[in-house]
Write an enzyme that holds these catalytic residues in place. Structure first.
Site, PDB file in Angstrom:
ATOM      1  N   ASP A   4      -9.965   4.044   1.503  1.00 56.16           N
ATOM      2  CA  ASP A   4     -10.330   3.316   2.812  1.00 56.16           C
ATOM      3  C   ASP A   4     -11.195   4.407   3.648  1.00 56.16           C
ATOM      4  OD1 ASP A   4      -9.544   0.853   2.739  1.00 56.16           O
ATOM      5  OD2 ASP A   4      -7.460   1.245   3.340  1.00 56.16           O
TER       6      ASP A   4
ATOM      7  N   LYS B  64       0.916  -1.154  -0.070  1.00 57.35           N
ATOM      8  CA  LYS B  64       0.132   0.013  -0.134  1.00 57.35           C
ATOM      9  C   LYS B  64       0.812   1.185  -0.038  1.00 57.35           C
ATOM     10  CE  LYS B  64      -4.551  -1.012   1.945  1.00 57.35           C
ATOM     11  NZ  LYS B  64      -5.317  -0.608   2.937  1.00 57.35           N
TER      12      LYS B  64
HETATM   13  P1  NAP Z   1      -1.284  -1.963  11.619  1.00 60.29           P
HETATM   14  O1  NAP Z   1      -0.933  -0.759  10.731  1.00 60.29           O
HETATM   15  O2  NAP Z   1      -0.478  -3.028  12.040  1.00 60.29           O
HETATM   16  O3  NAP Z   1      -1.821  -1.149  13.014  1.00 60.29           O
HETATM   17  C1  NAP Z   1      -1.959  -1.976  14.165  1.00 60.29           C
HETATM   18  C2  NAP Z   1      -2.712  -1.171  15.315  1.00 60.29           C
HETATM   19  O4  NAP Z   1      -3.141  -2.074  16.275  1.00 60.29           O
HETATM   20  C3  NAP Z   1      -1.577  -0.229  15.974  1.00 60.29           C
HETATM   21  O5  NAP Z   1      -2.105   0.867  16.454  1.00 60.29           O
HETATM   22  C4  NAP Z   1      -1.211  -1.374  17.045  1.00 60.29           C
HETATM   23  O6  NAP Z   1      -0.283  -0.473  17.989  1.00 60.29           O
HETATM   24  C5  NAP Z   1      -2.199  -1.718  17.554  1.00 60.29           C
HETATM   25  N1  NAP Z   1      -2.298  -2.923  18.408  1.00 60.29           N
HETATM   26  C6  NAP Z   1      -1.767  -4.168  18.037  1.00 60.29           C
HETATM   27  N2  NAP Z   1      -1.773  -4.854  18.969  1.00 60.29           N
HETATM   28  C7  NAP Z   1      -2.181  -4.378  19.994  1.00 60.29           C
HETATM   29  C8  NAP Z   1      -2.258  -4.577  21.484  1.00 60.29           C
HETATM   30  N3  NAP Z   1      -1.798  -5.685  21.953  1.00 60.29           N
HETATM   31  N4  NAP Z   1      -2.395  -3.682  22.563  1.00 60.29           N
HETATM   32  C9  NAP Z   1      -2.648  -2.294  21.631  1.00 60.29           C
HETATM   33  N5  NAP Z   1      -2.697  -2.051  20.461  1.00 60.29           N
HETATM   34  C10 NAP Z   1      -2.171  -2.961  19.661  1.00 60.29           C
HETATM   35  O7  NAP Z   1      -2.666  -2.456  11.091  1.00 60.29           O
HETATM   36  P2  NAP Z   1      -3.926  -1.768  10.326  1.00 60.29           P
HETATM   37  O8  NAP Z   1      -3.633  -2.075   8.702  1.00 60.29           O
HETATM   38  O9  NAP Z   1      -4.074  -0.432  10.759  1.00 60.29           O
HETATM   39  O10 NAP Z   1      -5.314  -2.726  10.760  1.00 60.29           O
HETATM   40  C11 NAP Z   1      -5.882  -2.605  12.135  1.00 60.29           C
HETATM   41  C12 NAP Z   1      -7.180  -3.248  12.046  1.00 60.29           C
HETATM   42  O11 NAP Z   1      -8.104  -2.872  11.206  1.00 60.29           O
HETATM   43  C13 NAP Z   1      -7.152  -4.753  11.430  1.00 60.29           C
HETATM   44  O12 NAP Z   1      -7.855  -5.762  12.258  1.00 60.29           O
HETATM   45  C14 NAP Z   1      -7.459  -4.824   9.948  1.00 60.29           C
HETATM   46  O13 NAP Z   1      -8.230  -5.907   9.750  1.00 60.29           O
HETATM   47  C15 NAP Z   1      -8.484  -3.847  10.122  1.00 60.29           C
HETATM   48  N6  NAP Z   1      -8.885  -3.073   9.047  1.00 60.29           N
HETATM   49  C16 NAP Z   1     -10.355  -3.179   8.407  1.00 60.29           C
HETATM   50  C17 NAP Z   1     -10.508  -2.680   7.190  1.00 60.29           C
HETATM   51  C18 NAP Z   1     -12.173  -2.461   6.928  1.00 60.29           C
HETATM   52  O14 NAP Z   1     -12.298  -2.323   5.728  1.00 60.29           O
HETATM   53  N7  NAP Z   1     -13.014  -3.040   7.904  1.00 60.29           N
HETATM   54  C19 NAP Z   1      -9.520  -1.906   6.571  1.00 60.29           C
HETATM   55  C20 NAP Z   1      -8.423  -1.688   7.038  1.00 60.29           C
HETATM   56  C21 NAP Z   1      -7.752  -2.289   8.261  1.00 60.29           C
HETATM   57  P3  NAP Z   1       1.001  -0.245  18.271  1.00 60.29           P
HETATM   58  O15 NAP Z   1       1.229   0.889  17.195  1.00 60.29           O
HETATM   59  O16 NAP Z   1       1.254   0.269  19.644  1.00 60.29           O
HETATM   60  O17 NAP Z   1       1.624  -1.231  17.560  1.00 60.29           O
END
Ligand code: NAP
Length: 276
Positions: free
Chosen positions: A106, A69
């Site tokens: 998004d 991305k």
């Molecule tokens: P990402 O860039 O890897 O970010 C993950 C986030 O989760 C960060 O803020 C991280 O905090 C936090 N996190 C992970 N483990 C944690 C824990 N144990 N305690 C507290 N915070 C924690 O992932 P992303 O691409 O943003 O995706 C995040 C979620 O959104 C996923 O579940 C994904 O499937 C979903 N999503 C859904 C859609 C949709 O269309 N519905 C679209 C995009 C994403 P740190 O920075 O501290 O690591």
């Protein structure tokens, strides 16, 4: 250029889990469009070569997913203002002039899902709390600011990433400690979980939702499971809750329209098809 049999794809590594082919194939069938949408597993080293070859193979464009991305921006000739702000693209179009256009839908999908499923939510009415500061949070924050949210209270486990949001997105972002964020729940107009907590295989999002008011709209980006722990608790309190599947469906609309020439509609039938 009019393609007799237009093609589009989702490009990722890995990509087999993607639900995008189901969404686009459903719309192709519903609208009697002869074309196809597939999933392409492309290693990061091969992305540039694949993107160069795709227009000659009948592809009109593609969705871009993890891990491409951000890196896809360097391969684009034109980047939308939204994709520039977010710093990532999820939709590309191979234009007739040979140029590659990159966009990010998004944030649009997030807002469109909220408007469809929480029609009484008004962005300007009060602060939004955003949990998480990863890639998806960038799209959510850009979408909320564009829609006129007066303040975003942002909490992330790694506080420095939230501070980075403040320096990029400005004064409307208020960074609070992850362990203190529940203290702001009573004043929130909207609460959004953008972390991966609550997703199948991940720990639960365990925050103290005791002060949550029924007037607050609560939404989760996680869509597996559809009803996360946070949404269940909010539901019990009487809040309007919105699951993350709708965002996935709505973010697909602008790409389909650009590639196949018709604006598709998100329906309950589509949801059922994607959940199968
Ligand atoms: P990402 O860039 O890897 O970010 C993950 C986030 O989760 C960060 O803020 C991280 O905090 C936090 N996190 C992970 N483990 C944690 C824990 N144990 N305690 C507290 N915070 C924690 O992932 P992303 O691409 O943003 O995706 C995040 C979620 O959104 C996923 O579940 C994904 O499937 C979903 N999503 C859904 C859609 C949709 O269309 N519905 C679209 C995009 C994403 P740190 O920075 O501290 O690591």
């Amino acid at each position: 250029m009019i393609h007799a049999y237009p093609l589009a794809a989702v490009i990722g590594y890995p990509v087999a889990h993607s639900r995008s082919p189901r969404i686009h194939r459903y719309w192709l069938k519903q609208n009697n469009i002869s074309g196809d949408y597939t999933a392409l597993t492309v290693h990061p080293d091969d992305l540039a070569g694949v993107m160069k070859a795709m227009p000659n193979m009948g592809f009109c464009g593609a969705n871009i997913t993890i891990p491409h991305k951000v890196s896809v921006l360097a391969l684009a000739d034109e980047i939308s203002e939204t994709a520039t702000r977010i710093g990532a693209a999820n939709t590309i179009v191979f234009q007739d002039d040979g140029k590659i256009y990159a966009d990010n839908t998004d944030g649009y999908g997030f807002i469109a899902n909220l408007k469809a499923n929480a029609p009484l939510w008004k962005p300007e009415t009060g602060p939004a709390i955003v949990l998480g500061a990863g890639g998806a949070a960038r799209a959510v924050v850009v979408g909320l600011l564009k829609d006129g949210v007066p303040e975003i209270i942002l909490a992330n486990r790694t506080k420095s990433k939230a501070e980075q949001f403040k320096s990029e997105f400005g004064a409307k972002i208020k960074v609070v400690e992850w362990q203190d964020v529940h203290k702001y729940f009573s004043i929130a107009n909207l609460i959004v979980n953008t972390t991966s907590l609550g997703m199948v295989g991940q720990p639960e999002l365990n925050l103290n939702f005791g002060s949550l008011k029924p007037e607050t709209t609560v939404t989760d980006l996680v869509y597996a499971p559809l009803q996360t722990n946070m949404l269940r608790v909010a539901d019990e309190i009487g809040c309007v809750t919105v699951d993350g599947l709708g965002m996935l469906l709505h973010q697909a609309v602008p790409g389909f329209e650009k590639w196949f020439g018709l604006r598709p509609v998100v329906t309950d039938d589509l949801r059922k098809e994607v959940l199968k």
